[in-house]
Design a protein around this motif. Structure first.
Motif, PDB file in Angstrom:
ATOM      1  N   ILE A   1       0.857  -1.191   0.000  1.00  0.00           N
ATOM      2  CA  ILE A   1       0.000   0.000   0.000  1.00  0.00           C
ATOM      3  C   ILE A   1       0.891   1.239   0.000  1.00  0.00           C
ATOM      4  O   ILE A   1       2.006   1.216   0.541  1.00  0.00           O
ATOM      5  N   GLU A   2       0.395   2.289  -0.636  1.00  0.00           N
ATOM      6  CA  GLU A   2       1.070   3.580  -0.607  1.00  0.00           C
ATOM      7  C   GLU A   2       0.091   4.624  -0.104  1.00  0.00           C
ATOM      8  O   GLU A   2      -1.066   4.669  -0.546  1.00  0.00           O
TER       9      GLU A   2
ATOM     10  N   VAL B   1      -6.768  -1.350   8.478  1.00  0.00           N
ATOM     11  CA  VAL B   1      -7.027  -0.951   7.092  1.00  0.00           C
ATOM     12  C   VAL B   1      -8.520  -1.132   6.818  1.00  0.00           C
ATOM     13  O   VAL B   1      -9.110  -2.167   7.151  1.00  0.00           O
TER      14      VAL B   1
ATOM     15  N   GLU C   1      -8.481   1.635  -3.792  1.00  0.00           N
ATOM     16  CA  GLU C   1      -8.312   2.621  -2.720  1.00  0.00           C
ATOM     17  C   GLU C   1      -8.803   2.053  -1.399  1.00  0.00           C
ATOM     18  O   GLU C   1      -9.838   1.398  -1.326  1.00  0.00           O
TER      19      GLU C   1
ATOM     20  N   ALA D   1      -5.221   5.633   1.152  1.00  0.00           N
ATOM     21  CA  ALA D   1      -4.069   4.901   0.627  1.00  0.00           C
ATOM     22  C   ALA D   1      -4.533   4.112  -0.586  1.00  0.00           C
ATOM     23  O   ALA D   1      -5.729   4.000  -0.844  1.00  0.00           O
TER      24      ALA D   1
ATOM     25  N   VAL E   1      -3.681   0.414  -2.971  1.00  0.00           N
ATOM     26  CA  VAL E   1      -2.943  -0.841  -3.116  1.00  0.00           C
ATOM     27  C   VAL E   1      -1.997  -0.712  -4.308  1.00  0.00           C
ATOM     28  O   VAL E   1      -2.407  -0.274  -5.391  1.00  0.00           O
TER      29      VAL E   1
END
Length: 369
Positions: free
Chosen positions: A291-292, A305, A343, A355, A357
């Motif tokens: 994830i970012e 999450v 998302e 965040a 994926v």
């Protein structure tokens, strides 16, 4: 200094580094850094770093039925190994949860070395003992064995300065059982936990200081620096190499962790096979993904999450990537949300932050995503 903690044979040398900072890591007093995590991380990516990983456990498995025994207790196919080859594998419980991940080294047809995680040494030894079969002997060699890891693009050039052996010819996951490095006998393998090229040196505990000093002296002109657990963690994270207790546990199967390649369901029966086969057939319920962060924030272990109002999993490891300067994480989430581009939200100190994926590993040698 905490006298109740275990120490490696190199502990007395840590005092030579004014910036060293030690922490309690699974009952061991180990350096989290020598000069700074970012600097050490960068050294391994660009030049080379030297790690003291003597806290790792080494077991010797010997006897006529050694291979049969290891086939029964590990997920990978030990029969594929030739002398001088190593293999990444896992040990599972009957329900598919992971006892530990480890390396298996084939010394000969009836002699193998297992390298296990430090925090699991006692548990692993007891578990293996409880499953012994036939003519098999199990010995714990951890206390008498030290382990140094030389990692980074300059590792080969540095090693060439301190041994006559042709390590250039050594392929990944192969080893030489005994050569002299810095004048002391070692088992050297082309393995590591950083995503870079490198070597691991197994050496008698009493010889470890000579090896440590000799490697650092030889490597100084090539940028070699001592590196601690902090850099080891950020390096392995960028390369999506799992850490037991985070990406793997007795509650997380190898299939959920994305390690199906190391689970040979087609070989003869092994402990956990039925549960893993069932999980594969029914569909793996959870998936380890990258994830970012879109919003500002750094994901950390165990942060929840979400997708909408539904918690779909949690972060296993997260940080600001030193190589990529992006806020990244690994997260174990429900599989249907695991496609790149999906998302999600990460709860950080009570706030839900956006965040997405992304593909992992985040870093591959010579290729930065």
């Amino acid at each position: 200094m905490n006298p109740s903690l275990k120490r490696t044979p190199l502990f007395p040398l840590y005092a030579e580094y004014p910036g060293v900072r030690c922490i309690d890591f699974g009952g061991w007093e180990l350096p989290v850094q020598f000069t700074g995590i970012g600097r050490e991380h960068e050294a391994v990516r660009q030049q080379a770093g030297l790690f003291d990983v003597s806290h790792m456990g080494e077991f010797l498995v010997t006897g006529t039925f050694a291979e049969t025994f290891l086939q029964r207790v590990t997920t990978n196919d030990v029969s594929r190994l030739a002398d001088g080859q190593a293999q990444y594998t896992l040990m599972c419980y009957e329900d598919g949860g992971v006892v530990d991940d480890l390396l298996v080294y084939r010394l000969s047809a009836d002699q193998f070395m297992l390298v296990v995680n430090a925090s699991n040494i006692d548990k692993d030894f007891q578990w293996l003992e409880s499953h012994l079969l036939g003519d098999v002997a199990l010995e714990n060699k951890s206390d008498e064995t030290a382990l140094l890891a030389l990692q980074g693009p300059n590792a080969q050039a540095i090693a060439a300065r301190v041994t006559d052996a042709d390590l250039n010819a050594l392929s990944p996951f192969h080893f030489i059982p005994e050569i002299r490095v810095c004048g002391v006998p070692v088992l050297v393998s082309r393995t590591g936990y950083t995503g870079e090229d490198g070597f691991e040196f197994y050496v008698a505990a009493d010889d470890a200081p000579v090896l440590w000093r000799g490697l650092l002296e030889a490597g100084e002109p090539l940028g070699l620096t001592p590196a601690g657990l902090g850099a080891r963690d950020t390096l392995r994270f960028e390369a999506k190499l799992p850490l037991y207790g985070q990406e793997l546990s007795d509650k997380i199967t190898p299939l959920e962790a994305g390690l199906g390649f190391f689970v040979k369901l087609g070989k003869e029966d092994f402990i956990g096979r039925d549960a893993l086969l069932r999980q594969k057939e029914q569909g793996v319920p959870r998936k380890l993904v990258g994830i970012e962060m879109i919003d500002r924030g750094i994901p950390r272990s165990h942060y929840p999450v979400y997708a909408g109002d539904r918690q779909i999993g949690e972060v296993t490891t997260g940080t600001q990537s030193p190589s990529l300067k992006r806020n990244l994480g690994l997260a174990l989430i429900q599989a249907e949300y695991g496609e790149p581009g999906t998302e999600v939200e990460v709860e950080i100190r009570g706030n839900r932050l956006k965040a997405v994926v992304v593909k992992a590993p985040f870093y591959r040698r010579n290729v930065k995503s």
